[in-house]
Write a protein that holds these residues in place. Structure first.
Motif, PDB file in Angstrom:
ATOM      1  N   MET A   1      34.011  43.123   7.470  1.00  0.00           N
ATOM      2  CA  MET A   1      33.076  43.759   8.379  1.00  0.00           C
ATOM      3  C   MET A   1      32.404  42.722   9.282  1.00  0.00           C
ATOM      4  N   ILE A   2      32.023  41.595   8.687  1.00  0.00           N
ATOM      5  CA  ILE A   2      31.354  40.550   9.474  1.00  0.00           C
ATOM      6  C   ILE A   2      32.337  39.944  10.472  1.00  0.00           C
ATOM      7  N   GLU A   3      33.581  39.802  10.051  1.00  0.00           N
ATOM      8  CA  GLU A   3      34.584  39.250  10.960  1.00  0.00           C
ATOM      9  C   GLU A   3      34.790  40.172  12.160  1.00  0.00           C
ATOM     10  N   GLN A   4      34.798  41.468  11.914  1.00  0.00           N
ATOM     11  CA  GLN A   4      34.955  42.435  13.009  1.00  0.00           C
ATOM     12  C   GLN A   4      33.756  42.349  13.963  1.00  0.00           C
ATOM     13  N   TYR A   5      32.565  42.225  13.409  1.00  0.00           N
ATOM     14  CA  TYR A   5      31.357  42.084  14.221  1.00  0.00           C
ATOM     15  C   TYR A   5      31.417  40.808  15.043  1.00  0.00           C
ATOM     16  N   ASN A   6      31.812  39.708  14.432  1.00  0.00           N
ATOM     17  CA  ASN A   6      31.923  38.428  15.146  1.00  0.00           C
ATOM     18  C   ASN A   6      32.943  38.511  16.278  1.00  0.00           C
ATOM     19  N   ASN A   7      34.062  39.176  16.017  1.00  0.00           N
ATOM     20  CA  ASN A   7      35.081  39.335  17.058  1.00  0.00           C
ATOM     21  C   ASN A   7      34.537  40.134  18.240  1.00  0.00           C
ATOM     22  N   GLN A   8      33.759  41.165  17.960  1.00  0.00           N
ATOM     23  CA  GLN A   8      33.166  41.966  19.037  1.00  0.00           C
ATOM     24  C   GLN A   8      32.175  41.136  19.844  1.00  0.00           C
ATOM     25  N   VAL A   9      31.345  40.379  19.163  1.00  0.00           N
ATOM     26  CA  VAL A   9      30.359  39.536  19.851  1.00  0.00           C
ATOM     27  C   VAL A   9      31.071  38.507  20.723  1.00  0.00           C
ATOM     28  N   LEU A  10      32.129  37.899  20.182  1.00  0.00           N
ATOM     29  CA  LEU A  10      32.877  36.919  20.965  1.00  0.00           C
ATOM     30  C   LEU A  10      33.544  37.567  22.181  1.00  0.00           C
ATOM     31  N   ALA A  11      34.081  38.763  22.007  1.00  0.00           N
ATOM     32  CA  ALA A  11      34.721  39.452  23.136  1.00  0.00           C
ATOM     33  C   ALA A  11      33.695  39.794  24.214  1.00  0.00           C
ATOM     34  N   PHE A  12      32.521  40.276  23.811  1.00  0.00           N
ATOM     35  CA  PHE A  12      31.476  40.593  24.788  1.00  0.00           C
ATOM     36  C   PHE A  12      30.965  39.333  25.477  1.00  0.00           C
ATOM     37  N   SER A  13      30.829  38.243  24.717  1.00  0.00           N
ATOM     38  CA  SER A  13      30.376  36.982  25.307  1.00  0.00           C
ATOM     39  C   SER A  13      31.377  36.462  26.326  1.00  0.00           C
ATOM     40  N   LYS A  14      32.666  36.560  26.000  1.00  0.00           N
ATOM     41  CA  LYS A  14      33.697  36.113  26.929  1.00  0.00           C
ATOM     42  C   LYS A  14      33.679  36.975  28.191  1.00  0.00           C
ATOM     43  N   SER A  15      33.541  38.273  28.010  1.00  0.00           N
ATOM     44  CA  SER A  15      33.490  39.189  29.148  1.00  0.00           C
ATOM     45  C   SER A  15      32.290  38.866  30.043  1.00  0.00           C
ATOM     46  N   PHE A  16      31.144  38.622  29.418  1.00  0.00           N
ATOM     47  CA  PHE A  16      29.938  38.289  30.187  1.00  0.00           C
ATOM     48  C   PHE A  16      30.111  36.964  30.924  1.00  0.00           C
ATOM     49  N   ALA A  17      30.692  35.957  30.249  1.00  0.00           N
ATOM     50  CA  ALA A  17      30.893  34.652  30.880  1.00  0.00           C
ATOM     51  C   ALA A  17      31.860  34.760  32.058  1.00  0.00           C
ATOM     52  N   ASP A  18      32.921  35.544  31.905  1.00  0.00           N
ATOM     53  CA  ASP A  18      33.866  35.738  33.003  1.00  0.00           C
ATOM     54  C   ASP A  18      33.195  36.404  34.201  1.00  0.00           C
ATOM     55  N   ALA A  19      32.397  37.424  33.928  1.00  0.00           N
ATOM     56  CA  ALA A  19      31.696  38.119  35.012  1.00  0.00           C
ATOM     57  C   ALA A  19      30.699  37.189  35.697  1.00  0.00           C
ATOM     58  N   ALA A  20      29.990  36.400  34.921  1.00  0.00           N
ATOM     59  CA  ALA A  20      29.020  35.463  35.494  1.00  0.00           C
ATOM     60  C   ALA A  20      29.723  34.409  36.348  1.00  0.00           C
ATOM     61  N   PHE A  21      30.878  33.940  35.892  1.00  0.00           N
ATOM     62  CA  PHE A  21      31.638  32.953  36.653  1.00  0.00           C
ATOM     63  C   PHE A  21      32.111  33.529  37.986  1.00  0.00           C
ATOM     64  N   LYS A  22      32.608  34.768  37.951  1.00  0.00           N
ATOM     65  CA  LYS A  22      33.032  35.432  39.190  1.00  0.00           C
ATOM     66  C   LYS A  22      31.854  35.633  40.135  1.00  0.00           C
ATOM     67  N   ALA A  23      30.723  36.062  39.590  1.00  0.00           N
ATOM     68  CA  ALA A  23      29.532  36.296  40.412  1.00  0.00           C
ATOM     69  C   ALA A  23      29.055  35.000  41.050  1.00  0.00           C
ATOM     70  N   GLN A  24      29.080  33.914  40.293  1.00  0.00           N
ATOM     71  CA  GLN A  24      28.656  32.631  40.835  1.00  0.00           C
ATOM     72  C   GLN A  24      29.584  32.189  41.961  1.00  0.00           C
ATOM     73  N   GLY A  25      30.878  32.386  41.782  1.00  0.00           N
ATOM     74  CA  GLY A  25      31.841  32.022  42.826  1.00  0.00           C
ATOM     75  C   GLY A  25      31.607  32.808  44.105  1.00  0.00           C
ATOM     76  N   ILE A  26      31.352  34.104  43.965  1.00  0.00           N
ATOM     77  CA  ILE A  26      31.091  34.943  45.139  1.00  0.00           C
ATOM     78  C   ILE A  26      29.800  34.515  45.826  1.00  0.00           C
ATOM     79  N   ALA A  27      28.760  34.264  45.035  1.00  0.00           N
ATOM     80  CA  ALA A  27      27.473  33.861  45.612  1.00  0.00           C
ATOM     81  C   ALA A  27      27.585  32.518  46.331  1.00  0.00           C
ATOM     82  N   LEU A  28      28.292  31.573  45.751  1.00  0.00           N
ATOM     83  CA  LEU A  28      28.452  30.267  46.396  1.00  0.00           C
ATOM     84  C   LEU A  28      29.290  30.363  47.671  1.00  0.00           C
ATOM     85  N   ALA A  29      30.323  31.195  47.655  1.00  0.00           N
ATOM     86  CA  ALA A  29      31.134  31.383  48.866  1.00  0.00           C
ATOM     87  C   ALA A  29      30.288  31.989  49.977  1.00  0.00           C
ATOM     88  N   ASN A  30      29.439  32.955  49.629  1.00  0.00           N
ATOM     89  CA  ASN A  30      28.550  33.568  50.617  1.00  0.00           C
ATOM     90  C   ASN A  30      27.562  32.536  51.157  1.00  0.00           C
TER      91      ASN A  30
END
Length: 132
Positions: A1-30
Motif C-alpha cells: 500500500m505504501i509503495e502504491q502511495y509513493n508511486n502516485q506521489v512520484l508520478a504527480f511530482s514528475k507531472s508537476f515538474a514537467d508542467a513547471a518546466f514548460k511554463a518557465q520555458g514559455i515565460a522566458l521565451a515571452n
C-alpha cells in the motif's frame, strides 16, 4: 500500500515538474520577445531623437526654428504612435503567453483528475470484490 502511495506521489511530482518546466520555458521565451521588441523601438526612437537634436542644434535664427518646429511635432507624434503600437504588441504577446500557460495548467489538471478517477475506480472494484 505504501509503495502504491509513493508511486502516485512520484508520478504527480514528475507531472508537476514537467508542467513547471514548460511554463518557465514559455515565460522566458515571452520575456525575450518583449525585451527584443522594446530594445528595437528604443534604438529606433533614440536614433530619431538624436538626428532631430543634431539638426536643432544647428538652428541659429527664428526662421530656422520655424522650419524645425514641425519636425519636432512629427517626432513627438511618431514616438507616441510607436509607444502605443509597442504596448499593443506586448499586450498581445502577454495574452498569448497567458493562454499557453492556462492550457498547460488545464492539461495538467485533466491528467491528474484522470489518474485520480482511475485510482478511485480501481479501489471501488477492489472493495466490491473483497465484499463478495
Amino acid at each position: 500500500m505504501i509503495e502504491q502511495y509513493n508511486n502516485q506521489v512520484l508520478a504527480f511530482s514528475k507531472s508537476f515538474a514537467d508542467a513547471a518546466f514548460k511554463a518557465q520555458g514559455i515565460a522566458l521565451a515571452n520575456f525575450e520577445k518583449i525585451a527584443d521588441i522594446q530594445l528595437k523601438i528604443l534604438e529606433n526612437r533614440a536614433n530619431a531623437t538624436a538626428a532631430f537634436v543634431t539638426e536643432a542644434l544647428e538652428v541659429r535664427d527664428f526662421d530656422g526654428l520655424k522650419a524645425i518646429w514641425p519636425k519636432g511635432v512629427t517626432l513627438a507624434k511618431e514616438s507616441a504612435e510607436k509607444a502605443y503600437a509597442t504596448t499593443q504588441e506586448v499586450f498581445g504577446l502577454s495574452v498569448k503567453t497567458g493562454e499557453a500557460l492556462g492550457e498547460i495548467a488545464k492539461t495538467n489538471f485533466a491528467k491528474t483528475n484522470e489518474t485520480l478517477q482511475d485510482q478511485v475506480n480501481t479501489f471501488k472494484k477492489a472493495a466490491t470484490a473483497a465484499a463478495k
